[in-house]
Design an enzyme around this catalytic site. Structure first.
Site, PDB file in Angstrom:
ATOM      1  N   SER A   5      63.410  73.110  30.770  1.00 27.41           N
ATOM      2  CA  SER A   5      62.368  72.874  31.766  1.00 27.41           C
ATOM      3  C   SER A   5      62.960  73.181  33.136  1.00 27.41           C
ATOM      4  CB  SER A   5      61.927  71.410  31.695  1.00 27.41           C
ATOM      5  OG  SER A   5      61.465  70.975  32.953  1.00 27.41           O
ATOM      6  N   ASP A  48      54.396  70.283  29.301  1.00 29.29           N
ATOM      7  CA  ASP A  48      53.438  71.390  29.369  1.00 29.29           C
ATOM      8  C   ASP A  48      52.074  70.871  29.776  1.00 29.29           C
ATOM      9  OD1 ASP A  48      54.777  74.013  28.200  1.00 29.29           O
ATOM     10  OD2 ASP A  48      55.633  72.239  27.281  1.00 29.29           O
ATOM     11  N   GLY A  54      58.792  78.150  29.562  1.00 27.29           N
ATOM     12  CA  GLY A  54      58.688  77.025  30.497  1.00 27.29           C
ATOM     13  C   GLY A  54      57.360  77.162  31.223  1.00 27.29           C
ATOM     14  N   ALA A  55      56.592  76.070  31.235  1.00 24.55           N
ATOM     15  CA  ALA A  55      55.211  76.142  31.720  1.00 24.55           C
ATOM     16  C   ALA A  55      55.090  76.757  33.115  1.00 24.55           C
ATOM     17  CB  ALA A  55      54.615  74.735  31.714  1.00 24.55           C
ATOM     18  N   LYS A 100      49.667  70.444  35.672  1.00 23.61           N
ATOM     19  CA  LYS A 100      49.722  70.364  34.210  1.00 23.61           C
ATOM     20  C   LYS A 100      48.765  69.306  33.657  1.00 23.61           C
ATOM     21  CE  LYS A 100      54.336  72.225  34.133  1.00 23.61           C
ATOM     22  NZ  LYS A 100      55.760  71.965  33.969  1.00 23.61           N
ATOM     23  N   ARG A 114      49.449  81.655  25.532  1.00 28.06           N
ATOM     24  CA  ARG A 114      50.080  80.360  25.229  1.00 28.06           C
ATOM     25  C   ARG A 114      48.998  79.285  25.362  1.00 28.06           C
ATOM     26  NH1 ARG A 114      55.789  79.512  25.615  1.00 28.06           N
ATOM     27  NH2 ARG A 114      55.291  78.161  23.879  1.00 28.06           N
ATOM     28  N   CYS A 169      64.980  71.070  25.176  1.00 28.80           N
ATOM     29  CA  CYS A 169      64.390  72.366  25.504  1.00 28.80           C
ATOM     30  C   CYS A 169      64.874  72.862  26.874  1.00 28.80           C
ATOM     31  CB  CYS A 169      62.866  72.280  25.444  1.00 28.80           C
ATOM     32  SG  CYS A 169      62.071  73.910  25.376  1.00 28.80           S
TER      33      CYS A 169
HETATM   34  C1  RUB Z   1      59.197  74.828  27.221  1.00 29.17           C
HETATM   35  C2  RUB Z   1      58.960  73.374  27.395  1.00 29.17           C
HETATM   36  C3  RUB Z   1      59.233  72.824  28.755  1.00 29.17           C
HETATM   37  C4  RUB Z   1      57.915  72.744  29.528  1.00 29.17           C
HETATM   38  C5  RUB Z   1      58.118  72.429  30.998  1.00 29.17           C
HETATM   39  O1  RUB Z   1      58.579  75.318  26.046  1.00 29.17           O
HETATM   40  O2  RUB Z   1      58.472  72.675  26.545  1.00 29.17           O
HETATM   41  O3  RUB Z   1      59.772  71.528  28.678  1.00 29.17           O
HETATM   42  O4  RUB Z   1      57.236  73.987  29.437  1.00 29.17           O
HETATM   43  O5  RUB Z   1      58.797  73.488  31.609  1.00 29.17           O
HETATM   44  P1  RUB Z   1      58.582  76.915  25.754  1.00 29.17           P
HETATM   45  P2  RUB Z   1      58.827  73.715  33.184  1.00 29.17           P
HETATM   46  O6  RUB Z   1      60.018  77.336  25.718  1.00 29.17           O
HETATM   47  O7  RUB Z   1      57.876  77.062  24.448  1.00 29.17           O
HETATM   48  O8  RUB Z   1      57.819  77.569  26.888  1.00 29.17           O
HETATM   49  O9  RUB Z   1      59.404  72.459  33.768  1.00 29.17           O
HETATM   50  O10 RUB Z   1      59.708  74.912  33.349  1.00 29.17           O
HETATM   51  O11 RUB Z   1      57.428  73.965  33.654  1.00 29.17           O
END
Ligand code: RUB
Length: 316
Positions: free
Chosen positions: A136, A203, A24-25, A239, A66, A134
């Site tokens: 987030s 992301d 998660g970003a 982002k 990443r 996914c």
């Molecule tokens: C996670 C993903 C999330 C974004 C946003 O991909 O695509 O939707 O990163 O996350 P991965 P957040 O599992 O490859 O990191 O809202 O937590 O920033």
């Protein structure tokens, strides 16, 4: 490589980011700040200059873990440039200052998440069936906040091949007693008829207003449009990738084939495993950020005219 960059804790966080154990970003960006904090605390640098160059070297390695993460890049550049711009202080003072900057950055990203949750929860209504993809943190925090406001809704969670981050989302929502329907990714079109909203994280947001998120997001956006279901994105303004305005495309991370098929399977086939895809802005109804809710075009306009994506993080 200096001794601190090889610190076991630093190496473990780096491995976990690479392996998507930390994912998660936002969490990846925070983990990157933690790395710089550990390096600053344990640095043996003899001068401020040596210390800044040590931070810069570690930071370049962190950013490479990443590639599709502007928030990680933004956080690393912000911390290193703040430290580098502090002149005429001893190396000891500079190390302490670096630790403070990292702590402040982590604190501000949490505040950013809270604001996104507050703005986003306003969009959730009783009776909603929200589809997400996914895992987030922004999405989960919005849904958690809405639930705590007493709203009654349910969530369709796609499993998210190949690493199944959908399970993390499902577990976190179930812990909040939010009803969950969990399905394979390929069921999203069939289940879209039941959805009243799609809510996903991001992301990256490009200068054109397109949204980069976990692979499979784009097909869900196409399905949402087919069923006239609003496709909503939640993400912090850190982002926004300003470099895309200069014509640099957002790099899309390509991961190893063994995440998709066994090492000895499908010999001769080219197995592709892109981690993210790009949803064109035309499919995005609105983007929830820490400064409010905007259409993609308006958000980019606001960020460009202010010239300060990342908002309060800049004040770290
Ligand atoms: C996670 C993903 C999330 C974004 C946003 O991909 O695509 O939707 O990163 O996350 P991965 P957040 O599992 O490859 O990191 O809202 O937590 O920033």
């Amino acid at each position: 490589m200096s001794a601190t960059a090889n610190d076991d804790r630093v190496r473990k966080i780096m491995r976990d980011i690479k392996a998507i154990k930390i994912q998660g970003a936002r969490k990846v960006a925070v983990a990157g700040a933690r790395i710089l904090m550990i390096v600053a605390q344990g640095s043996h640098a003899k001068s401020s200059r040596e210390f800044v160059s040590e931070l810069g070297m570690v930071s370049r390695e962190v950013v490479g873990l990443r590639p599709t993460e502007p928030a990680l890049r933004f956080g690393q550049e912000l911390i290193v440039s703040k430290v580098a711009s502090r002149k005429r202080v001893s190396v000891g003072e500079l190390r302490r200052y670096a630790v403070l900057v990292c702590r402040h950055y982590i604190y501000e990203t949490k505040k950013m998440l809270d604001k996104i949750a507050q703005y986003g929860a306003r969009l959730i209504s009783d009776g909603d069936v929200v589809m997400t993809h996914c895992h987030s943190h922004c999405v989960v925090e919005i849904l958690r906040f809405a639930k705590r406001q007493g709203k009654d809704f349910s969530v369709i969670v796609t499993e998210t091949r190949p690493l199944l981050q959908g399970k993390i989302t499902a577990r976190e929502l179930l812990a909040e007693k939010i009803p969950v329907v969990y399905c394979v990714d390929s069921a999203s079109a069939s289940l879209m008829k039941d959805a009243t909203k799609v809510l996903v994280g991001a992301d990256a947001v490009t200068a054109g207003g397109d949204v980069v998120n976990k692979i499979g997001t784009y097909q869900i956006a196409i399905e949402a449009r087919a069923y006239k279901v609003p496709f909503i994105v939640a993400c912090g303004t850190h982002k926004y990738d300003a470099k895309t305005a200069l014509g640099f495309p957002e790099p899309i991370e390509e991961r190893g084939r063994t995440e998709v098929s066994g090492a000895r399977e499908l010999t001769g086939a080219k197995v592709v495993n892109p981690a993210f895809d790009v949803t064109p802005k035309e499919y995005v109804y609105e983007i929830v950020t820490e400064i409010g809710v905007f259409s993609p075009e308006t958000l980019v306009g606001v960020l460009v005219s202010h010239g300060k994506n990342g908002g309060d993080l800049n004040g770290c």
